[in-house]
Write an enzyme that holds these catalytic residues in place. Structure first.
Site, PDB file in Angstrom:
ATOM      1  N   THR A  12      16.944 -12.820 -14.837  1.00 39.17           N
ATOM      2  CA  THR A  12      16.588 -12.852 -13.411  1.00 39.17           C
ATOM      3  C   THR A  12      16.593 -11.476 -12.736  1.00 39.17           C
ATOM      4  OG1 THR A  12      18.891 -13.291 -12.825  1.00 39.17           O
ATOM      5  CG2 THR A  12      17.442 -15.206 -13.132  1.00 39.17           C
ATOM      6  N   VAL A  15      14.713  -5.763 -14.587  1.00 41.31           N
ATOM      7  CA  VAL A  15      14.271  -5.524 -15.958  1.00 41.31           C
ATOM      8  C   VAL A  15      14.018  -6.850 -16.662  1.00 41.31           C
ATOM      9  CG1 VAL A  15      14.913  -4.552 -18.199  1.00 41.31           C
ATOM     10  CG2 VAL A  15      15.416  -3.282 -16.103  1.00 41.31           C
ATOM     11  N   SER A  41      23.282 -16.809 -11.237  1.00 35.29           N
ATOM     12  CA  SER A  41      21.834 -17.033 -11.261  1.00 35.29           C
ATOM     13  C   SER A  41      21.426 -18.267 -12.060  1.00 35.29           C
ATOM     14  CB  SER A  41      21.131 -15.803 -11.850  1.00 35.29           C
ATOM     15  OG  SER A  41      21.365 -14.673 -11.050  1.00 35.29           O
ATOM     16  N   ARG A 101      25.041   1.770 -27.512  1.00 34.63           N
ATOM     17  CA  ARG A 101      24.089   2.779 -27.983  1.00 34.63           C
ATOM     18  C   ARG A 101      24.672   3.825 -28.920  1.00 34.63           C
ATOM     19  NH1 ARG A 101      21.596   3.871 -22.115  1.00 34.63           N
ATOM     20  NH2 ARG A 101      20.381   1.961 -21.913  1.00 34.63           N
ATOM     21  N   CYS A 130      16.239   4.759 -20.393  1.00 36.55           N
ATOM     22  CA  CYS A 130      14.831   4.936 -20.012  1.00 36.55           C
ATOM     23  C   CYS A 130      14.376   6.395 -20.093  1.00 36.55           C
ATOM     24  CB  CYS A 130      14.600   4.413 -18.600  1.00 36.55           C
ATOM     25  SG  CYS A 130      15.854   4.933 -17.409  1.00 36.55           S
ATOM     26  N   GLN A 157      13.436  10.809 -11.407  1.00 36.86           N
ATOM     27  CA  GLN A 157      13.561   9.407 -11.788  1.00 36.86           C
ATOM     28  C   GLN A 157      13.372   8.447 -10.614  1.00 36.86           C
ATOM     29  OE1 GLN A 157      16.914  10.662 -15.018  1.00 36.86           O
ATOM     30  NE2 GLN A 157      16.664   8.464 -14.774  1.00 36.86           N
ATOM     31  N   SER A 160      13.419   2.292  -9.242  1.00 40.27           N
ATOM     32  CA  SER A 160      13.462   1.017  -9.969  1.00 40.27           C
ATOM     33  C   SER A 160      14.490   1.066 -11.089  1.00 40.27           C
ATOM     34  CB  SER A 160      12.078   0.666 -10.525  1.00 40.27           C
ATOM     35  OG  SER A 160      11.642   1.668 -11.422  1.00 40.27           O
ATOM     36  N   LYS A 214      23.894  10.897 -21.502  1.00 42.81           N
ATOM     37  CA  LYS A 214      23.113   9.943 -22.306  1.00 42.81           C
ATOM     38  C   LYS A 214      21.871  10.626 -22.876  1.00 42.81           C
ATOM     39  CE  LYS A 214      23.998   5.976 -19.304  1.00 42.81           C
ATOM     40  NZ  LYS A 214      23.322   5.218 -18.217  1.00 42.81           N
ATOM     41  N   ARG A 236      17.332  11.622  -8.957  1.00 43.54           N
ATOM     42  CA  ARG A 236      16.626  10.468  -8.391  1.00 43.54           C
ATOM     43  C   ARG A 236      15.686  10.959  -7.304  1.00 43.54           C
ATOM     44  NH1 ARG A 236      16.931   5.853 -11.012  1.00 43.54           N
ATOM     45  NH2 ARG A 236      19.207   5.737 -10.882  1.00 43.54           N
ATOM     46  N   HIS A 243       9.326   7.257 -14.286  1.00 49.17           N
ATOM     47  CA  HIS A 243      10.057   8.526 -14.318  1.00 49.17           C
ATOM     48  C   HIS A 243       9.126   9.660 -14.749  1.00 49.17           C
ATOM     49  CE1 HIS A 243      13.562   6.195 -13.785  1.00 49.17           C
ATOM     50  NE2 HIS A 243      14.098   6.247 -14.989  1.00 49.17           N
TER      51      HIS A 243
END
Lengths: 338, 338
Positions: A12, A15, A41, A101, A130, A157, A160, A214, A236, A243
C-alpha cells in the site's frame, strides 16, 4: 512453464503501489499474487491485474501456505522480522529495504550489473538503494573497460524517495507559495519547496549521512571491489520524482571519449542522451515513468589523469526500487527455468 | 571625507534593483547617484534612497559629466560598449557581466579573497560569476593553509541567476502545477519546476557549458594559481534564490578536520554552519537576503589523500552579484581615502 506464487509485502505504500504497476506491465509466470501490509493497512482493497485484491495482514504465519517469491517494500523493521521467516519457509525474499543489503550472505543485485550474484542467495536477495542502482548501471560498463579508481558522487534526489509524506511536503509547499496559505511539514526538517537539503537519511558520527554511506558501501559490493575509492554528497531537491546525479570518475586506464560514449550507448539498461549542441541531456522529466538509466553531459575531466564527468538520471521509484526488484524476480525465475 | 558621484547602469533589472537595495543599506560616501538603463527602460521611475529617481538612457555621453564609480549590471553587450567609454572619462567601472573578467588588464575581485587586486585596475574591475564568488570565499582560507590541488564542483543554482524570466518560469510552473493551468516558458529550454537542468549558459565544443568554464577559469584567476586542477558540473534547480554547491577539494598538505573547521569559522565573509547532530547545515532559505557565504557538511573525504567535502550556499544575487560589487566599491573608496 511452471507458475509461481508471489507475495507482495508493503503493497500500500508509494513504492508498493509502483511494484503492482510494474508487475502488471511485466506479466511474470505467476499463478497467484497475495498482497500483504501491516495491520494498519490490512483490509484495504487494491485494484491489481484487473481484479480487486484485499490486502492481508502480515504475520508470522503469512508464508506458511508456500510462496516462491516475496517482494518486500515495507521498511527495514518489517524486513528484519519477516524476511527470515519467509526464507525459512522456502520463499526467496527480494527485499527493498536497507536491512539486509550489506549482510555477507545476502546478494545485492542490479540485474544489468551483477546478475550472477542472484543464485548465491540463501533466501534473501537485497535491492540496492535507489541512488546506487542508477549509478552502477552507468558505471559498470565503464569499470569493465577502464577500471575505476575513484568516484565523487553529488546527488539531486527527488522527494518521492522519502515516500508519500515527502511528496506532500513539496506539493503543500508549492500550494502555499501559489495560494499564500500555511502548511505543516510532514516529512522533512525544513521546507523543500524552493530549497535544497543536504541531508538524506540520518547523520553518522563521521559527518556523512547514511544515504552517503550506502552509496559508498553498496557501489563497492555490487561492483565486487572493496578497493574502490568513493565519496558522496547526497542532497534532496524540490523535484517530485527521478534522481539526478553528478558523477566524477577517475580511471586507472586511459580512455578515448568517443569509445567511452559508445560503451555507454551499448550498455544494458543505459540510454545515452548526450547531444548538447541540440540541448539534449537527461532530466527528471524525461526519465520519470521509465526503467532505463539516462546518461549525458559526458565530458573529459582534464583535472585528473583519466577522468570523466557524467550526469545520470533515473526514475528512483521504478528503476531505483520497484522495477529493479521485479527484474531480479524475472532473472530468478529464468534461472529456475534453466 | 570626499563624496563621490556614482552611476548605476542597468538599474531596472533583477540584479540592478538589488544593487539599489544594497546601496541603500551600505551608506557609501556618495554625493549623487545617477541611474541608467537601455532606451527600453529609460524614463522609468525608481524609488531609491527615499527619493524618486528617473532612469536615464545610457548613451556614449552618459559619462561626460564626470563619475567616480559606475556599477554595471546590464549584460555583456552593454559592458563591452560602454565600460571603456566610462573608463576613458576617468570613471572606475565595476562590471557585473562576464565581458571583461578574463581580460589580463582587468582585476577580477572578491573583496574577502583578493582585495589587493583592486588597485591594479586600468579603469575596469570585474565582478566574478555568482557561482565562483561563493566558492572562492570558502576556498581561499583553505588554499592559504592547505594548498589546494584539485577541485570538483557540482552546483545547485537558483533561477534568479537567470533573471526575471528565469524566476517567472519557476513561478509559472508552480502555478500551473497547483492550478492545472498551461504556461509558456520564458527563459529555460525545458520546465524547471520539479526538474533539474544540467545546462547553464551555452555549450562549448568540448561539452562544457560556459558557466562551467567560468568557474574553472575564474577560480584560477582569483586565487592567482593557473595550475589549480578544477572541473565543474553546473545545474539549474527549482529554487528561486541562492545557489548551493557540493565542492570536493584535494589538498597538497595534510589537514586536521577540527583545524580546518576553525579556519573556515574565522574566515572573512564565511559563516560556518555545521552541526549535523542538530540538523544544522546551510540551505538556500537561510542564505537568501544575506551577504555571507554559508559553509557546512564539512567532512573528510577518505577517497583521496588529503581531501574534504564542503556544502557552500550563498545568495547569488547579493553576494553573487550586487553585494560583492558594492563591497568592491567600498574597498576602492577606502584605497582612495588612504
Amino acid at each position: 512453464m511452471k507458475k509461481y506464487r508471489v507475495a507482495v509485502v508493503g503493497a500500500t505504500g508509494m513504492v508498493g503501489r509502483t511494484f503492482l504497476k510494474v508487475l502488471e506491465e511485466k506479466n511474470l509466470p505467476v499463478s497467484e499474487y497475495v498482497l500483504f501490509a501491516s495491520s494498519r493497512s490490512a483490509g484495504k482493497k487494491l485494484s491489481f491485474m484487473g481484479s480487486e485484491y484485499t490486502v492481508q495482514e502480515l504475520n508470522k504465519h503469512s508464508f506458511d501456505s508456500g510462496f516462491d517469491i516475496a517482494l518486500f517494500s515495507a521498511g527495514g523493521g518489517t524486513s528484519k522480522e519477516f524476511a527470515p521467516i519467509a526464507a525459512e519457509k522456502g520463499c526467496v525474499v527480494i527485499d527493498n529495504s536497507s536491512q539486509w543489503r550489506m549482510h555477507e550472505d545476502v546478494p545485492l543485485v542490479v540485474p544489468e550489473v551483477n546478475p550472477e550474484d542472484i543464485m548465491k542467495h540463501k533466501g534473501i536477495i537485497a535491492n540496492p538503494n535507489c541512488s546506487t542502482i542508477q549509478a552502477v548501471v552507468a558505471l559498470k560498463p565503464l569499470n569493465d573497460k577502464y577500471n575505476i579508481k575513484r568516484i565523487v558522487y553529488s546527488t539531486y534526489q527527488a522527494v518521492s524517495g522519502a515516500g508519500v509524506k515527502g511528496y506532500q511536503d513539496l506539493e503543500n509547499g508549492a500550494k502555499a507559495f501559489v495560494n499564500g496559505t500555511d502548511y505543516e511539514l510532514q516529512k522533512f526538517p525544513y521546507p523543500i519547496f524552493s530549497n535544497c537539503l543536504p541531508h538524506i537519511d540520518v547523520f553518522q558520527d563521521d559527518g556523512y549521512t547514511k544515504e552517503e554511506q550506502k552509496m559508498i558501501d553498496e557501489t563497492r559490493k555490487i561492483l565486487h571491489d572493496d578497493s574502490l575509492l568513493i565519496t558522496a554528497t547526497t542532497v534532496r531537491v524540490p523535484v517530485f520524482n527521478s534522481h539526478s546525479e553528478s558523477i566524477n570518475v577517475e580511471f586507472y586506464n586511459d580512455y578515448d571519449l568517443d569509445n567511452l560514449k559508445a560503451v555507454l550507448k551499448n550498455a544494458p539498461g543505459v540510454v545515452l542522451m548526450d547531444d548538447p549542441a541540440h540541448e539534449v541531456y537527461p532530466m527528471a522529466t524525461i526519465s520519470t515513468g521509465h526503467d532505463e538509466v539516462y546518461v549525458g553531459r559526458v565530458r573529459r575531466d582534464t583535472s585528473a589523469e583519466s577522468a570523466v564527468n557524467l550526469w545520470v538520471v533515473a526514475d528512483n521509484i521504478r528503476k531505483g526500487a520497484a522495477s529493479n526488484a521485479v527484474q531480479i524476480a524475472e532473472k530468478l525465475i529464468a534461472y529456475w527455468e534453466k
